[in-house]
Design a protein around this motif. Sequence first.
Motif, mmCIF file in Angstrom:
data_model
loop_
_atom_site.group_PDB
_atom_site.id
_atom_site.type_symbol
_atom_site.label_atom_id
_atom_site.label_comp_id
_atom_site.label_asym_id
_atom_site.label_seq_id
_atom_site.Cartn_x
_atom_site.Cartn_y
_atom_site.Cartn_z
ATOM 1 N N ARG A 1 104.218 -55.537 2.467
ATOM 2 C CA ARG A 1 105.185 -54.776 1.665
ATOM 3 C C ARG A 1 104.663 -53.388 1.335
ATOM 4 N NH1 ARG A 1 106.642 -59.573 -2.517
ATOM 5 N NH2 ARG A 1 108.034 -60.744 -1.175
ATOM 6 N N ARG A 2 103.377 -53.309 0.953
ATOM 7 C CA ARG A 2 102.791 -52.009 0.602
ATOM 8 C C ARG A 2 102.793 -51.089 1.819
ATOM 9 N NH1 ARG A 2 98.622 -53.809 -1.855
ATOM 10 N NH2 ARG A 2 97.153 -53.759 -0.143
ATOM 11 N N THR A 3 102.469 -51.637 2.989
ATOM 12 C CA THR A 3 102.452 -50.831 4.205
ATOM 13 C C THR A 3 103.848 -50.338 4.545
ATOM 14 O OG1 THR A 3 100.570 -52.124 5.017
ATOM 15 C CG2 THR A 3 101.784 -50.831 6.638
ATOM 16 N N GLU A 4 104.850 -51.220 4.413
ATOM 17 C CA GLU A 4 106.237 -50.789 4.661
ATOM 18 C C GLU A 4 106.639 -49.666 3.720
ATOM 19 O OE1 GLU A 4 108.717 -54.219 4.300
ATOM 20 O OE2 GLU A 4 108.269 -54.946 6.324
ATOM 21 N N ARG A 5 106.264 -49.791 2.438
ATOM 22 C CA ARG A 5 106.598 -48.760 1.450
ATOM 23 C C ARG A 5 105.894 -47.448 1.795
ATOM 24 N NH1 ARG A 5 105.802 -51.766 -2.644
ATOM 25 N NH2 ARG A 5 103.645 -51.205 -3.025
ATOM 26 N N GLU A 6 104.633 -47.521 2.201
ATOM 27 C CA GLU A 6 103.896 -46.304 2.546
ATOM 28 C C GLU A 6 104.475 -45.638 3.788
ATOM 29 O OE1 GLU A 6 99.839 -47.578 2.815
ATOM 30 O OE2 GLU A 6 99.594 -47.702 0.642
ATOM 31 N N VAL A 7 104.889 -46.449 4.764
ATOM 32 C CA VAL A 7 105.499 -45.887 5.974
ATOM 33 C C VAL A 7 106.824 -45.212 5.628
ATOM 34 C CG1 VAL A 7 106.594 -46.513 8.172
ATOM 35 C CG2 VAL A 7 104.349 -47.437 7.602
ATOM 36 N N ALA A 8 107.636 -45.867 4.771
ATOM 37 C CA ALA A 8 108.911 -45.276 4.360
ATOM 38 C C ALA A 8 108.680 -43.972 3.599
ATOM 39 C CB ALA A 8 109.698 -46.262 3.501
ATOM 40 N N ASP A 9 107.678 -43.949 2.702
ATOM 41 C CA ASP A 9 107.358 -42.719 1.970
ATOM 42 C C ASP A 9 106.892 -41.631 2.922
ATOM 43 O OD1 ASP A 9 108.068 -43.833 -0.416
ATOM 44 O OD2 ASP A 9 106.025 -44.050 -1.185
ATOM 45 N N ALA A 10 106.070 -42.012 3.887
ATOM 46 C CA ALA A 10 105.569 -41.023 4.849
ATOM 47 C C ALA A 10 106.729 -40.408 5.631
ATOM 48 C CB ALA A 10 104.561 -41.667 5.798
ATOM 49 N N LYS A 11 107.700 -41.240 6.022
ATOM 50 C CA LYS A 11 108.858 -40.710 6.750
ATOM 51 C C LYS A 11 109.697 -39.806 5.850
ATOM 52 C CE LYS A 11 109.526 -44.497 10.036
ATOM 53 N NZ LYS A 11 110.395 -45.636 10.398
ATOM 54 N N ALA A 12 109.924 -40.248 4.616
ATOM 55 C CA ALA A 12 110.793 -39.491 3.708
ATOM 56 C C ALA A 12 110.161 -38.185 3.259
ATOM 57 C CB ALA A 12 111.153 -40.345 2.499
ATOM 58 N N TYR A 13 108.852 -38.177 3.042
ATOM 59 C CA TYR A 13 108.205 -37.018 2.435
ATOM 60 C C TYR A 13 107.283 -36.256 3.389
ATOM 61 C CZ TYR A 13 110.002 -39.454 -1.612
ATOM 62 O OH TYR A 13 110.830 -40.093 -2.496
ATOM 63 N N ALA A 14 107.377 -36.542 4.692
ATOM 64 C CA ALA A 14 106.502 -35.875 5.652
ATOM 65 C C ALA A 14 106.754 -34.371 5.716
ATOM 66 C CB ALA A 14 106.680 -36.493 7.041
ATOM 67 N N VAL A 15 107.987 -33.951 5.459
ATOM 68 C CA VAL A 15 108.338 -32.532 5.587
ATOM 69 C C VAL A 15 108.208 -31.780 4.264
ATOM 70 C CG1 VAL A 15 109.880 -32.931 7.533
ATOM 71 C CG2 VAL A 15 110.787 -32.994 5.219
ATOM 72 N N THR A 16 107.554 -32.380 3.268
ATOM 73 C CA THR A 16 107.489 -31.769 1.940
ATOM 74 C C THR A 16 106.890 -30.369 1.981
ATOM 75 O OG1 THR A 16 107.355 -33.923 0.872
ATOM 76 C CG2 THR A 16 106.565 -32.044 -0.388
ATOM 77 N N SER A 17 105.743 -30.194 2.627
ATOM 78 C CA SER A 17 105.094 -28.872 2.661
ATOM 79 C C SER A 17 105.972 -27.849 3.377
ATOM 80 C CB SER A 17 103.746 -28.951 3.374
ATOM 81 O OG SER A 17 102.916 -29.884 2.760
ATOM 82 N N PHE A 18 106.523 -28.249 4.507
ATOM 83 C CA PHE A 18 107.377 -27.340 5.264
ATOM 84 C C PHE A 18 108.620 -26.968 4.460
ATOM 85 C CE2 PHE A 18 110.964 -26.834 8.225
ATOM 86 C CZ PHE A 18 110.545 -25.675 8.864
ATOM 87 N N ALA A 19 109.236 -27.974 3.833
ATOM 88 C CA ALA A 19 110.445 -27.720 3.043
ATOM 89 C C ALA A 19 110.145 -26.784 1.884
ATOM 90 C CB ALA A 19 111.027 -29.042 2.528
#
Length: 200
Positions: A58-76
């Motif tokens: 579950r933790r890994t799934e949550r981290e993967v989902a966060d990584a997908k959702a927030y991967a563009v944070t710096s660029f944005a």
Amino acid sequence: MTQNPATDEPNPDVDAEATNEMAPREAVEALIANIESERDDFKDKLLRTLADMENLRRRTEREVADAKAYAVTSFARDMLGSADNLRRALESVPDAARGEGEAALKALIEGVELTERDLLKTLERHGVRRIDPQGEKFDPNLHQAMFEAPDPAVAKGMVSKVVQSGYKIGERVLRPALVGVSAGAPKAPEAPANGASEGK
């Protein structure tokens, strides 16, 4: 102890047999108890391991989902400056120039507006949404107060002016909106005290 019927004396051979029969039974019961204890211990360890693996999954799934959702944070966050500059460019054009200006100026304004809309749509496709809190209740989690001023048209504690739009990415604030907060209607001037008016 059993006795020999002929002599009424104890029979040692029969006692030894009974003792030998009891010893293996007790040994077997002790062995079974030991095996059951080990089984329970292994079962407990297995259940704990399965629970740990489920938590890890579950933790890994949550981290993967966060990584997908927030991967563009710096660029944005870097792109917000461009969006702000386009908005400032549009706001700097006087209304008179928009309505009666030359065709070239109108085309330029429309181009800048189109570019701004396209940039905002691109950001939205990547989960970045604009926060425009005009008229909303001030929320320190989403807004940053720049000033507080009396405003009879807006209730106290509400956003009366948006200085700079904020942005969210997913459920996180990428940049808080810079706002002015209403202090409510200005206070009416106090009437002079009776003693002061009589002395005049």
